[in-house]
Design a protein around this motif. Structure first.
Motif, PDB file in Angstrom:
ATOM      1  N   ALA A   1       0.833  -1.194   0.000  1.00 34.88           N
ATOM      2  CA  ALA A   1       0.000   0.000   0.000  1.00 34.88           C
ATOM      3  C   ALA A   1       0.867   1.243   0.000  1.00 34.88           C
ATOM      4  CB  ALA A   1      -0.925   0.006   1.221  1.00 34.88           C
ATOM      5  N   VAL A   2       0.317   2.314  -0.575  1.00 35.96           N
ATOM      6  CA  VAL A   2       0.982   3.612  -0.545  1.00 35.96           C
ATOM      7  C   VAL A   2      -0.072   4.673  -0.226  1.00 35.96           C
ATOM      8  CG1 VAL A   2       0.709   3.926  -3.048  1.00 35.96           C
ATOM      9  CG2 VAL A   2       2.448   5.241  -1.814  1.00 35.96           C
ATOM     10  N   ASN A   3       0.305   5.649   0.587  1.00 37.60           N
ATOM     11  CA  ASN A   3      -0.596   6.731   0.972  1.00 37.60           C
ATOM     12  C   ASN A   3       0.154   8.057   0.899  1.00 37.60           C
ATOM     13  OD1 ASN A   3      -3.312   7.475   2.502  1.00 37.60           O
ATOM     14  ND2 ASN A   3      -1.659   8.605   3.515  1.00 37.60           N
ATOM     15  N   VAL A   4      -0.505   9.073   0.366  1.00 35.73           N
ATOM     16  CA  VAL A   4       0.056  10.423   0.290  1.00 35.73           C
ATOM     17  C   VAL A   4      -0.855  11.354   1.078  1.00 35.73           C
ATOM     18  CG1 VAL A   4       0.746  12.327  -1.203  1.00 35.73           C
ATOM     19  CG2 VAL A   4       1.060   9.959  -1.969  1.00 35.73           C
ATOM     20  N   HIS A   5      -0.277  12.066   2.052  1.00 31.66           N
ATOM     21  CA  HIS A   5      -1.023  12.943   2.945  1.00 31.66           C
ATOM     22  C   HIS A   5      -0.532  14.369   2.743  1.00 31.66           C
ATOM     23  CE1 HIS A   5      -2.693  13.554   7.307  1.00 31.66           C
ATOM     24  NE2 HIS A   5      -3.467  14.061   6.384  1.00 31.66           N
ATOM     25  N   LEU A   6      -1.443  15.300   2.418  1.00 32.80           N
ATOM     26  CA  LEU A   6      -1.109  16.689   2.157  1.00 32.80           C
ATOM     27  C   LEU A   6      -1.854  17.569   3.157  1.00 32.80           C
ATOM     28  CD1 LEU A   6      -1.681  16.475  -1.700  1.00 32.80           C
ATOM     29  CD2 LEU A   6       0.517  16.272  -0.532  1.00 32.80           C
ATOM     30  N   ARG A   7      -1.105  18.434   3.885  1.00 29.98           N
ATOM     31  CA  ARG A   7      -1.711  19.251   4.935  1.00 29.98           C
ATOM     32  C   ARG A   7      -1.343  20.720   4.739  1.00 29.98           C
ATOM     33  NH1 ARG A   7       1.192  15.676   8.734  1.00 29.98           N
ATOM     34  NH2 ARG A   7       1.727  17.580   9.887  1.00 29.98           N
ATOM     35  N   GLU A   8      -2.325  21.567   4.923  1.00 29.10           N
ATOM     36  CA  GLU A   8      -2.119  22.990   4.653  1.00 29.10           C
ATOM     37  C   GLU A   8      -1.116  23.618   5.615  1.00 29.10           C
ATOM     38  OE1 GLU A   8      -4.732  27.121   4.066  1.00 29.10           O
ATOM     39  OE2 GLU A   8      -5.717  25.276   4.752  1.00 29.10           O
ATOM     40  N   GLU A   9      -1.079  23.161   6.880  1.00 27.22           N
ATOM     41  CA  GLU A   9      -0.192  23.802   7.856  1.00 27.22           C
ATOM     42  C   GLU A   9       1.287  23.610   7.538  1.00 27.22           C
ATOM     43  OE1 GLU A   9      -1.619  19.893   9.793  1.00 27.22           O
ATOM     44  OE2 GLU A   9      -2.599  21.653   8.944  1.00 27.22           O
ATOM     45  N   VAL A  10       1.616  22.664   6.646  1.00 26.01           N
ATOM     46  CA  VAL A  10       3.006  22.486   6.209  1.00 26.01           C
ATOM     47  C   VAL A  10       3.122  22.782   4.716  1.00 26.01           C
ATOM     48  CG1 VAL A  10       3.708  20.907   8.037  1.00 26.01           C
ATOM     49  CG2 VAL A  10       2.604  19.992   5.989  1.00 26.01           C
TER      50      VAL A  10
END
Length: 331
Positions: free
Chosen positions: A267-276
């Motif tokens: 499995a692969v997951n990409v997490h994108l967050r505005e605070e960074v």
């Protein structure tokens, strides 16, 4: 004001595109019609031919009865309503770092040359399910309750607790053929450990809090391949948190010939967050999985690699580059 509205508009467009991406891929890459109906009168679901029925349904779910007659397979609902149903319509993402589950991962940070142990104590369970509902012509919809505590421990200092993230939420989930949906609310907050504060008196803790609405879509493209996208927007934030975050990924979980033997997964997951500034946190996992034939619960052992902004939100401004081994249990 105009600049802010333009930025919000672009972000909203990206969110809609991300949630629609699994549906687009289902049709363009695999040539499937995700919302095509296979129903017959009497609220049964029907697929003819030798292709495995699991292409469209998780047949481990007790929401369905599967019957086979020659080359014809029929799937029908077991009941109209279920209280505290077994199984989930929208499963937790295998490689997502902040999913409510039971887990323990020991990791070595390649850049910092230190060891850490990350745990998760929780899960997600169904409260109520309605099968063969007329609402949106879904096969079923369900209300889920989720919650977890996710501590980080320092094995160099007698397993001192450095920080703990807490998550709880309430979700509506639905399923139509091979497509699953979720919409709901979750709370996320982070707290620094007492031992860490005593040994780092100059550390300034942050009261990181996010109260979020989440919308997600997943497609079971084949019996063994799933991909997904979701967007979360927080109407209340504190401690450096910002409203938007996105997640997308893909999972391969082979079907075991015998449940006791298990089968490989990746499995692969990409997490994108505005605070960074939407810097990507990428998680890659591989290993061996056992799945309950009746409950759909899974137990996995394997390797995990993570690179990106820290998943412990008390330290969200730090970067981790971790390679480790762990065990995971999902309801």
């Amino acid at each position: 004001m105009t600049v802010g509205l333009q930025k919000f508009g672009r972000t909203l467009q990206q969110a809609i595109w991300l949630c629609a991406l699994p549906l687009v891929l289902s049709q363009t890459v695999f040539g499937q019609q995700p919302f095509s109906s296979n129903r017959l009168p009497g609220h049964s679901l029907f697929i003819a031919g030798p292709e495995p029925i699991r292409r469209y349904f998780d047949t481990t779910s007790p929401a369905f009865i599967v019957s086979q007659s020659g080359d014809e397979t029929t799937v029908s609902a077991t009941a109209t309503n279920e209280v505290l149903p077994n199984g989930l319509l929208y499963r937790s993402y295998i490689a997502a770092p902040n999913e409510p589950r039971f887990a323990l991962v020991g990791s070595y940070d390649i850049a910092k040359k230190t060891w850490r142990s990350d745990a998760a104590l929780g899960g997600r369970v169904g409260l109520f399910r309605q099968n063969q509902t007329s609402f949106l012509n879904l096969d079923a919809w369900q209300i889920d309750l989720e919650g977890a505590a996710m501590p980080r421990l320092n094995p160099h200092l007698h397993m001192d607790v450095e920080s703990i993230d807490y998550r709880f939420g309430l979700l509506w989930t639905g399923k139509l053929n091979n497509v699953a949906f979720k919409f709901g609310y979750f709370h996320m907050s982070s707290h620094v450990g007492d031992e860490y504060l005593l040994k780092n008196p100059t550390f300034e803790r942050v009261n990181f809090v996010r109260e979020s609405l989440v919308l997600g879509t997943s497609v079971q493209a084949t019996p063994e391949l799933r991909y997904y996208g979701e967007v979360a927007w927080a109407n209340s934030v504190k401690g450096g948190a910002k409203p938007w975050q996105f997640q997308l990924g893909a999972e391969y979980a082979a079907i075991a010939e015998r449940p006791t033997r298990g089968a490989p997964f990746s499995a692969v997951n990409v997490h994108l967050r505005e605070e960074v500034d939407f810097a990507a946190g990428v998680t890659v996992m591989t290993g061996w999985q056992w799945k309950g034939p009746d409950s759909g619960r899974t137990f996995r052992v394997g390797l995990q690699y993570f690179n990106g902004p820290s998943n412990q939100y008390e330290f969200f401004q730090r970067y981790d580059n971790q390679l480790g081994m762990g065990v995971w249990f999902d309801y």
